[in-house]
Scaffold this motif. Structure first.
Motif, PDB file in Angstrom:
ATOM      1  N   VAL A 130       0.515  -1.217  -0.088  1.00  0.00           N
ATOM      2  CA  VAL A 130       0.206  -0.085   0.080  1.00  0.00           C
ATOM      3  C   VAL A 130       1.048   1.528  -0.268  1.00  0.00           C
ATOM      4  O   VAL A 130       1.502   1.812   0.497  1.00  0.00           O
ATOM      5  CB  VAL A 130      -1.162   0.211   0.847  1.00  0.00           C
ATOM      6  CG1 VAL A 130      -1.801   1.112   1.260  1.00  0.00           C
ATOM      7  CG2 VAL A 130      -2.169  -0.928   1.211  1.00  0.00           C
ATOM      8  N   GLY A 131       0.606   2.218  -1.091  1.00  0.00           N
ATOM      9  CA  GLY A 131       1.457   3.757  -0.843  1.00  0.00           C
ATOM     10  C   GLY A 131       1.192   4.290  -2.403  1.00  0.00           C
ATOM     11  O   GLY A 131       0.613   3.788  -3.255  1.00  0.00           O
ATOM     12  N   SER A 132       1.875   5.254  -2.294  1.00  0.00           N
ATOM     13  CA  SER A 132       2.103   5.856  -3.769  1.00  0.00           C
ATOM     14  C   SER A 132       2.655   5.368  -4.897  1.00  0.00           C
ATOM     15  O   SER A 132       3.088   6.021  -5.811  1.00  0.00           O
ATOM     16  CB  SER A 132       1.616   7.722  -3.123  1.00  0.00           C
ATOM     17  OG  SER A 132       2.450   7.694  -2.291  1.00  0.00           O
ATOM     18  N   SER A 133       3.554   5.271  -4.601  1.00  0.00           N
ATOM     19  CA  SER A 133       4.488   4.329  -5.228  1.00  0.00           C
ATOM     20  C   SER A 133       4.075   3.584  -6.657  1.00  0.00           C
ATOM     21  O   SER A 133       2.657   3.107  -6.787  1.00  0.00           O
ATOM     22  CB  SER A 133       5.682   3.813  -4.434  1.00  0.00           C
ATOM     23  OG  SER A 133       6.716   2.914  -6.421  1.00  0.00           O
ATOM     24  N   VAL A 138      -1.955  -0.857  -4.009  1.00  0.00           N
ATOM     25  CA  VAL A 138      -3.157   0.018  -4.406  1.00  0.00           C
ATOM     26  C   VAL A 138      -2.426   0.905  -3.626  1.00  0.00           C
ATOM     27  O   VAL A 138      -1.314   1.254  -3.221  1.00  0.00           O
ATOM     28  CB  VAL A 138      -4.137  -0.622  -3.400  1.00  0.00           C
ATOM     29  CG1 VAL A 138      -4.430  -1.742  -3.845  1.00  0.00           C
ATOM     30  CG2 VAL A 138      -3.357  -1.381  -1.330  1.00  0.00           C
ATOM     31  N   ASP A 139      -3.322   2.202  -3.076  1.00  0.00           N
ATOM     32  CA  ASP A 139      -2.708   3.892  -3.259  1.00  0.00           C
ATOM     33  C   ASP A 139      -3.280   3.364  -1.776  1.00  0.00           C
ATOM     34  O   ASP A 139      -2.931   4.361  -0.621  1.00  0.00           O
ATOM     35  CB  ASP A 139      -3.885   4.725  -3.630  1.00  0.00           C
ATOM     36  CG  ASP A 139      -2.843   4.929  -5.272  1.00  0.00           C
ATOM     37  OD1 ASP A 139      -2.211   5.047  -5.665  1.00  0.00           O
ATOM     38  OD2 ASP A 139      -3.510   4.233  -5.843  1.00  0.00           O
ATOM     39  N   MET A 161     -11.721   8.452   0.204  1.00  0.00           N
ATOM     40  CA  MET A 161     -11.485   9.398   0.020  1.00  0.00           C
ATOM     41  C   MET A 161     -10.259  11.055   0.456  1.00  0.00           C
ATOM     42  O   MET A 161      -9.381  11.075  -0.088  1.00  0.00           O
ATOM     43  CB  MET A 161     -12.858  10.642   0.061  1.00  0.00           C
ATOM     44  CG  MET A 161     -13.542  10.016  -1.289  1.00  0.00           C
ATOM     45  SD  MET A 161     -15.136  10.413  -1.197  1.00  0.00           S
ATOM     46  CE  MET A 161     -15.414  12.235  -2.149  1.00  0.00           C
ATOM     47  N   GLU A 162     -10.530  10.550   1.471  1.00  0.00           N
ATOM     48  CA  GLU A 162      -9.401  11.194   2.615  1.00  0.00           C
ATOM     49  C   GLU A 162      -7.780  10.892   1.913  1.00  0.00           C
ATOM     50  O   GLU A 162      -6.787  11.528   2.042  1.00  0.00           O
ATOM     51  CB  GLU A 162      -9.892  11.056   3.849  1.00  0.00           C
ATOM     52  CG  GLU A 162      -9.226  12.734   4.424  1.00  0.00           C
ATOM     53  CD  GLU A 162      -9.519  12.288   5.816  1.00  0.00           C
ATOM     54  OE1 GLU A 162      -8.452  12.693   7.227  1.00  0.00           O
ATOM     55  OE2 GLU A 162     -10.379  11.194   6.394  1.00  0.00           O
ATOM     56  N   ALA A 163      -8.199   9.898   2.307  1.00  0.00           N
ATOM     57  CA  ALA A 163      -6.313   9.056   2.179  1.00  0.00           C
ATOM     58  C   ALA A 163      -5.958   9.422   1.026  1.00  0.00           C
ATOM     59  O   ALA A 163      -4.428   9.918   0.531  1.00  0.00           O
ATOM     60  CB  ALA A 163      -6.992   8.032   2.575  1.00  0.00           C
ATOM     61  N   THR A 164      -6.752   9.870  -0.381  1.00  0.00           N
ATOM     62  CA  THR A 164      -6.242   9.175  -1.587  1.00  0.00           C
ATOM     63  C   THR A 164      -6.429  11.428  -2.393  1.00  0.00           C
ATOM     64  O   THR A 164      -6.466  11.095  -3.507  1.00  0.00           O
ATOM     65  CB  THR A 164      -6.894   8.767  -2.527  1.00  0.00           C
ATOM     66  OG1 THR A 164      -7.989   8.830  -2.211  1.00  0.00           O
ATOM     67  CG2 THR A 164      -6.585   7.892  -1.755  1.00  0.00           C
ATOM     68  N   GLY A 165      -6.767  12.325  -1.049  1.00  0.00           N
ATOM     69  CA  GLY A 165      -6.690  13.442  -2.202  1.00  0.00           C
ATOM     70  C   GLY A 165      -7.959  13.471  -2.755  1.00  0.00           C
ATOM     71  O   GLY A 165      -7.906  14.481  -3.682  1.00  0.00           O
TER      72      GLY A 165
END
Length: 231
Positions: A130-133, A138-139, A161-165
């Protein structure tokens, strides 16, 4: 335009052979409450403490705090035992669909009726990160540990939604294989998709207030393209 897809785990992106159903039913029946198949179907996908509470009551057993805690402990034990014997695997096409969504710039969050101490090891066993890389699977991962109430409340979708902006729920698809998945999506105001890779049949999911019912998560990237996601 869709910028976030929130996906359930067991039965939607991960095939556990129905072990979650068996663990939930077993933990309640061990407490002396018979579980009707229709009641089990109704509460699958919900926070498991809440599901146990309701199933005990439906089975004629008073859900005291102590009994619910004991039954939830048994649920976790049964789940761990069965997962060790029969490790879950990704639903066919799910990994590829998630990768395609992220390639198109769509964030992907996993949401689940599991608590974090169940969900995190499960993803670890699959090798999912899990992360933005771009190397991550997944994000975001949102569990019932992160919110005040699980499905059918919409809070996990909002937390995703909050976690992914993500700021506009109209840009969100939420998909899952149970009735409460669809109800949570509708409660949030997201596009609500039922997925047929779990135990619920088409009639069950189509009886809910939904936008689409699809055979599998693999169908979602094509829907996202229809909404105008970028290449």
């Amino acid at each position: 335009m869709i910028t976030l897809v929130a996906l359930d785990i067991a039965g939607t992106t991960v095939d556990d052979g129905g072990i979650v159903y068996e663990a939930l039913r077993g933990s309640v029946e061990e407490a002396g409450a018979p579980v009707a198949p229709a009641d089990l179907q109704t509460w699958m996908g919900a926070d498991k403490v809440e599901a146990i509470t309701h199933l005990l009551r439906l089975g004629g057993v008073e859900p005291t705090g102590e009994l619910v805690a004991t039954s939830f402990g048994r649920f976790r034990e049964i789940l761990a035992e069965r997962y060790a014997a029969e490790p879950p695997v990704p639903v066919g096409g799910a990994v590829e669909a998630i990768a395609e969504l992220r390639r198109r710039g769509v964030k992907v969050a996993l949401t689940t009726g599991f608590t974090a101490d169940v969900a995190v090891p499960l993803l670890g066993a699959l090798g999912w990160t899990v992360g933005s890389s771009a190397d991550d699977t997944v994000d975001a991962l949102i569990t019932t540990s992160d919110v005040a109430a699980g499905r059918p409340a919409p809070y996990m979708i909002f937390r995703a939604m909050e976690a992914t902006g993500t700021r506009d729920v109209r840009e969100v698809i939420a998909a899952g294989d149970t009735a409460v998945d669809v109800r949570a999506a509708r409660a949030a105001g997201a596009t609500a998709i039922g997925v047929l890779t779990g135990k619920a049949d088409r009639a069950t999911l189509e009886a809910e207030d939904h936008d689409y019912v699809v055979d599998a998560v693999a169908a979602i990237p094509a829907l996202v393209v229809e909404f105008g996601a970028g290449e």
